[in-house]
Design an enzyme around this catalytic site. Structure first.
Site, PDB file in Angstrom:
ATOM      1  N   GLN A 255       0.797  -1.221   0.000  1.00 18.36           N
ATOM      2  CA  GLN A 255       0.000   0.000   0.000  1.00 18.36           C
ATOM      3  C   GLN A 255       0.837   1.283   0.000  1.00 18.36           C
ATOM      4  O   GLN A 255       0.342   2.331  -0.412  1.00 18.36           O
ATOM      5  CB  GLN A 255      -0.964  -0.006   1.191  1.00 18.36           C
ATOM      6  CG  GLN A 255      -1.992  -1.130   1.080  1.00 18.36           C
ATOM      7  CD  GLN A 255      -2.987  -1.141   2.219  1.00 18.36           C
ATOM      8  OE1 GLN A 255      -2.731  -1.748   3.242  1.00 18.36           O
ATOM      9  NE2 GLN A 255      -4.114  -0.470   2.074  1.00 18.36           N
TER      10      GLN A 255
ATOM     11  N   HIS B  54      -1.838  -5.030 -12.533  1.00  9.79           N
ATOM     12  CA  HIS B  54      -1.401  -4.899 -13.928  1.00  9.79           C
ATOM     13  C   HIS B  54      -2.287  -5.646 -14.913  1.00  9.79           C
ATOM     14  O   HIS B  54      -1.973  -5.721 -16.097  1.00  9.79           O
ATOM     15  CB  HIS B  54       0.066  -5.353 -14.066  1.00  9.79           C
ATOM     16  CG  HIS B  54       1.025  -4.304 -13.588  1.00  9.79           C
ATOM     17  ND1 HIS B  54       1.617  -3.397 -14.422  1.00  9.79           N
ATOM     18  CD2 HIS B  54       1.441  -3.979 -12.342  1.00  9.79           C
ATOM     19  CE1 HIS B  54       2.384  -2.577 -13.721  1.00  9.79           C
ATOM     20  NE2 HIS B  54       2.295  -2.908 -12.454  1.00  9.79           N
TER      21      HIS B  54
ATOM     22  N   ASP C 249       2.576   0.580  -8.119  1.00  7.26           N
ATOM     23  CA  ASP C 249       3.948   0.624  -8.659  1.00  7.26           C
ATOM     24  C   ASP C 249       4.819   1.634  -7.914  1.00  7.26           C
ATOM     25  O   ASP C 249       5.984   1.370  -7.620  1.00  7.26           O
ATOM     26  CB  ASP C 249       3.950   0.996 -10.151  1.00  7.26           C
ATOM     27  CG  ASP C 249       3.360  -0.102 -11.028  1.00  7.26           C
ATOM     28  OD1 ASP C 249       2.927  -1.138 -10.476  1.00  7.26           O
ATOM     29  OD2 ASP C 249       3.323   0.085 -12.259  1.00  7.26           O
TER      30      ASP C 249
ATOM     31  N   ARG D  85       3.520   0.483  12.888  1.00 10.20           N
ATOM     32  CA  ARG D  85       3.233  -0.854  12.363  1.00 10.20           C
ATOM     33  C   ARG D  85       3.359  -0.829  10.844  1.00 10.20           C
ATOM     34  O   ARG D  85       2.672  -0.064  10.176  1.00 10.20           O
ATOM     35  CB  ARG D  85       1.831  -1.299  12.783  1.00 10.20           C
ATOM     36  CG  ARG D  85       1.384  -2.626  12.178  1.00 10.20           C
ATOM     37  CD  ARG D  85       0.002  -3.045  12.702  1.00 10.20           C
ATOM     38  NE  ARG D  85      -0.432  -4.302  12.121  1.00 10.20           N
ATOM     39  CZ  ARG D  85      -1.382  -4.422  11.185  1.00 10.20           C
ATOM     40  NH1 ARG D  85      -2.012  -3.360  10.713  1.00 10.20           N
ATOM     41  NH2 ARG D  85      -1.705  -5.603  10.704  1.00 10.20           N
TER      42      ARG D  85
ATOM     43  N   HIS E 151       1.104  -9.016   4.961  1.00 11.60           N
ATOM     44  CA  HIS E 151      -0.093  -8.187   4.765  1.00 11.60           C
ATOM     45  C   HIS E 151      -0.507  -8.287   3.288  1.00 11.60           C
ATOM     46  O   HIS E 151      -0.436  -7.307   2.544  1.00 11.60           O
ATOM     47  CB  HIS E 151       0.179  -6.744   5.198  1.00 11.60           C
ATOM     48  CG  HIS E 151      -1.054  -5.914   5.439  1.00 11.60           C
ATOM     49  ND1 HIS E 151      -1.297  -5.257   6.637  1.00 11.60           N
ATOM     50  CD2 HIS E 151      -2.115  -5.631   4.658  1.00 11.60           C
ATOM     51  CE1 HIS E 151      -2.450  -4.600   6.554  1.00 11.60           C
ATOM     52  NE2 HIS E 151      -2.963  -4.804   5.357  1.00 11.60           N
TER      53      HIS E 151
ATOM     54  N   ASN F 143      -1.846 -10.575   8.674  1.00 17.17           N
ATOM     55  CA  ASN F 143      -2.920  -9.598   8.777  1.00 17.17           C
ATOM     56  C   ASN F 143      -4.214 -10.156   8.190  1.00 17.17           C
ATOM     57  O   ASN F 143      -4.284 -10.430   7.002  1.00 17.17           O
ATOM     58  CB  ASN F 143      -2.545  -8.309   8.032  1.00 17.17           C
ATOM     59  CG  ASN F 143      -3.618  -7.239   8.188  1.00 17.17           C
ATOM     60  OD1 ASN F 143      -3.838  -6.747   9.296  1.00 17.17           O
ATOM     61  ND2 ASN F 143      -4.313  -6.906   7.112  1.00 17.17           N
ATOM     62  N   GLU F 144      -5.212 -10.321   9.053  1.00 13.09           N
ATOM     63  CA  GLU F 144      -6.594 -10.587   8.637  1.00 13.09           C
ATOM     64  C   GLU F 144      -6.817 -11.867   7.826  1.00 13.09           C
ATOM     65  O   GLU F 144      -7.035 -11.829   6.606  1.00 13.09           O
ATOM     66  CB  GLU F 144      -7.146  -9.376   7.872  1.00 13.09           C
ATOM     67  CG  GLU F 144      -7.152  -8.116   8.713  1.00 13.09           C
ATOM     68  CD  GLU F 144      -7.816  -6.929   8.026  1.00 13.09           C
ATOM     69  OE1 GLU F 144      -8.069  -6.986   6.817  1.00 13.09           O
ATOM     70  OE2 GLU F 144      -8.096  -5.951   8.724  1.00 13.09           O
TER      71      GLU F 144
ATOM     72  N   ASN G 120      -8.139  -5.605  14.506  1.00 10.46           N
ATOM     73  CA  ASN G 120      -8.434  -4.586  13.497  1.00 10.46           C
ATOM     74  C   ASN G 120      -9.938  -4.401  13.502  1.00 10.46           C
ATOM     75  O   ASN G 120     -10.676  -5.381  13.357  1.00 10.46           O
ATOM     76  CB  ASN G 120      -8.021  -5.043  12.098  1.00 10.46           C
ATOM     77  CG  ASN G 120      -6.521  -5.167  11.935  1.00 10.46           C
ATOM     78  OD1 ASN G 120      -5.757  -4.914  12.859  1.00 10.46           O
ATOM     79  ND2 ASN G 120      -6.086  -5.551  10.747  1.00 10.46           N
TER      80      ASN G 120
ATOM     81  N   TYR H 241     -13.250  -1.586  12.353  1.00 10.65           N
ATOM     82  CA  TYR H 241     -13.644  -0.327  11.730  1.00 10.65           C
ATOM     83  C   TYR H 241     -15.120  -0.003  11.918  1.00 10.65           C
ATOM     84  O   TYR H 241     -15.488   1.148  12.071  1.00 10.65           O
ATOM     85  CB  TYR H 241     -13.367  -0.381  10.220  1.00 10.65           C
ATOM     86  CG  TYR H 241     -11.899  -0.368   9.855  1.00 10.65           C
ATOM     87  CD1 TYR H 241     -11.141  -1.544   9.868  1.00 10.65           C
ATOM     88  CD2 TYR H 241     -11.268   0.815   9.497  1.00 10.65           C
ATOM     89  CE1 TYR H 241      -9.799  -1.532   9.523  1.00 10.65           C
ATOM     90  CE2 TYR H 241      -9.916   0.834   9.144  1.00 10.65           C
ATOM     91  CZ  TYR H 241      -9.188  -0.338   9.163  1.00 10.65           C
ATOM     92  OH  TYR H 241      -7.861  -0.321   8.837  1.00 10.65           O
TER      93      TYR H 241
ATOM     94  N   GLU I 227      -5.449  -1.908  14.010  1.00 13.37           N
ATOM     95  CA  GLU I 227      -5.986  -1.011  12.973  1.00 13.37           C
ATOM     96  C   GLU I 227      -7.336  -0.469  13.404  1.00 13.37           C
ATOM     97  O   GLU I 227      -8.172  -1.220  13.910  1.00 13.37           O
ATOM     98  CB  GLU I 227      -6.207  -1.732  11.628  1.00 13.37           C
ATOM     99  CG  GLU I 227      -4.979  -1.990  10.808  1.00 13.37           C
ATOM    100  CD  GLU I 227      -5.300  -2.632   9.452  1.00 13.37           C
ATOM    101  OE1 GLU I 227      -6.392  -2.393   8.895  1.00 13.37           O
ATOM    102  OE2 GLU I 227      -4.443  -3.377   8.960  1.00 13.37           O
TER     103      GLU I 227
END
Ligand code: GBH
Length: 507
Positions: free
Chosen positions: A41, A61, A74, A99, A144, A188-189, A331, A333, A402
């Site tokens: 990311q 891509h 990229d 993190r 991740h 992660n997750e 995590n 939200y 998160e």
């Protein structure tokens, strides 16, 4: 009568300070604050210095592009080259920890640990050393979501061999960084890797075989995590003395009504979404919850499968996974309302994860909406989640790894400020009632590549200008607010950053 009046006045004064402001709430002394990103990311440098392709390079891509704005990672925020600026930001925010995740294919271009890419090791060494020189603790996520494409070609997380390949990779990280990194997240997750990546086409590798590949993936992810934990425990813990956990994404599912059906539906949603991982790792019994085993076995038989589509865990595997975490990385939200009625029949593809679960999930239209369709502000759901983890899953030590809010472009992000304050208030309520929460991590420190949403959904405390070659980073209002929360270890609902007050005057 008079005495009662005096008591009432005193209690009011206790809640409001002399200037008539609201109550300031304090975090415990041991509590630490951080912010998070993930390799694909933010890093960019997708094909530099010996790095090979990950499943996200490949997805981004493809043509036509599955990414909303047709963008790729990229260059992303170019953190591969701008890591010193990132560490400056950590300092500006006063973070206790940062993190970040490591890109597997940057460290091991073939995926296997046969050949280590020194340039990859150097990059993370530089980042870690720069952080330590500035008193910021590295909180390292081993995985991740950016699996080496070479392994995807062999089935990725659906191939049981991935378990040992993952452990070999983790070993390289413990060997190279474990002298300085004391906080580790294995994976992660699991739910997002498996249910979204293998059960749908909403995340790479877009396998889209719901009810089959997602469950195969779950088992291997849990085993990879557990074996990594055991490796650390047996070989590295003595000298390195760190902690290893896993980050599990938890949505709060609230019954849409108090009918028995809806209560059961919400409980099932919690168990399918995240309870199954928490159950396997953090409860005394371990294993997948009975409810899931029964549902999937029953449906599989009904659908004519010779065996349950849910892979079994052997007694030895249950044992390996059970207790394999020093802490629970949470995590979280948002929340959803859940119901179960006749409309569920025929609503989902057969077989599928959603059909096995058999519920309808919707946001309440009254909840404040972020820039991401799935993300609404529901602080009481965050509170109920802590309560459930405390009461149903044995009150494990938690780090919030998160939590955050997305916006459109812009520096004055009052809705993000409100979200952080309300969620941190809910977290403080949970601590007061006995939840063992040691730290909090804002997602995200800087704007970044938001997976299928590309650069459209902005999660950063700092804005990143993705049109400038310098990828200029600028603090949002929320950055100043968060900085003050971290500095004072407290929540002052009336705090307004001076720098912004000054800026308003100048205008
Ligand atoms: C986190 O996952 C990720 O760890 C992080 O990388 C990411 O940037 C961050 O969230 C913000 O999204 O079916 O299309 O509605 C949070 C987990 C992500 C799970 C969104 C539900 C819904 C996708 N959630 N997902 S969709």
């Amino acid at each position: 009568m008079n005495l009662l009046f005096v008591l009432l006045c005193l209690s009011t004064i206790a809640v409001r300070n002399v200037r008539g402001k609201s109550k300031v709430r304090y975090f415990p002394d041991y509590f630490e604050f951080g912010a998070s990103t993930a390799s694909y990311q933010v890093e960019g440098a997708w094909d530099e210095d010996g790095k090979s392709l990950s499943i996200w390079d490949v997805a981004a891509h493809m043509s036509p592009s599955p990414i909303k704005d047709g963008s790729t990672g990229d260059v992303a925020a170019d953190s591969y080259h701008l890591y010193k600026r990132d560490v400056e930001i950590m300092k500006e925010l006063g973070l206790n920890f940062y993190r970040f995740s490591v890109s597997w294919s940057r460290i091991l271009p073939s995926g296997f640990a046969n050949q280590i890419n020194q340039a990859g090791i150097d990059y993370y060494n530089n980042l870690i050393n720069e952080m330590l020189a500035n008193n910021i603790k590295p909180f390292l996520t081993i995985y991740h979501w950016d699996l080496p494409q070479s392994f995807q070609d062999l089935g990725g997380w659906a191939n049981p061999m991935i378990v040992d390949w993952f452990v070999d990779y983790a070993k390289v990280l413990f060997e190279n960084f474990g002298d300085r990194v004391k906080f580790w997240i294995s994976i992660n997750e699991p739910k997002q890797i498996c249910t979204e990546g293998y059960g749908t086409d909403k995340k790479a590798p877009m396998v889209n075989m719901s009810g089959i590949a997602d469950y195969m993936c779950n088992k291997n992810v849990l085993l990879a995590h557990a074996k990594t934990y055991r490796l650390y425990d047996e070989i590295y813990r003595k000298d390195q003395n760190g902690s290893v956990g896993i980050s599990i994404s938890c949505t709060w599912y609230e019954p849409a009504s108090d009918s028995n059906d809806d209560q059961q539906a919400a409980e099932d949603a919690r168990i399918f979404d995240w309870g199954q991982y928490v159950h396997a790792i953090f409860t005394k019994e371990g294993d997948f919850p009975e409810r899931i085993k029964k549902n999937v076995a029953y449906k599989s038989a009904e659908q004519g499968y010779a065996k349950s589509r849910l892979p079994e865990l052997s007694v030895a595997e249950v044992d390996l996974i059970r207790g394999s975490s020093d802490f629970f990385g949470l995590n979280s939200y948002t929340s959803k309302l859940v119901y179960r009625d006749a409309s569920v029949e025929g609503m989902y593809a057969v077989p599928s994860y959603m059909d096995d679960l058999g519920v309808v999930m919707v946001p309440d239209p009254n909840w404040p909406q972020s820039h991401s369709s799935w993300l609404q502000e529901v602080p009481w759901g965050f509170y109920k989640l802590f309560k459930e983890i405390r009461n149903v899953y044995g009150n494990p030590t938690l780090y919030v790894t998160e939590n955050g809010w997305s916006t459109d472009a812009g520096l004055i992000d009052d809705d993000r400020v409100r979200y952080y304050r309300n969620y941190l208030n809910a977290l403080l309520d949970a601590i007061e009632e006995g939840s063992d929460i040691r730290g909090y991590t804002a997602w995200s420190m800087i704007d970044n590549f938001e997976w299928m949403q590309g650069y459209a959904d902005k999660f950063g405390l700092y804005e990143v200008d993705f049109t400038s070659p310098e990828r200029t980073r600028t603090p949002r209002k929320s950055a100043y607010i968060y900085k003050e929360i971290v500095r004072t270890k407290s929540l002052d609902p009336d705090y307004e950053p001076e720098i912004l007050l000054d800026a308003t005057k100048e205008n």
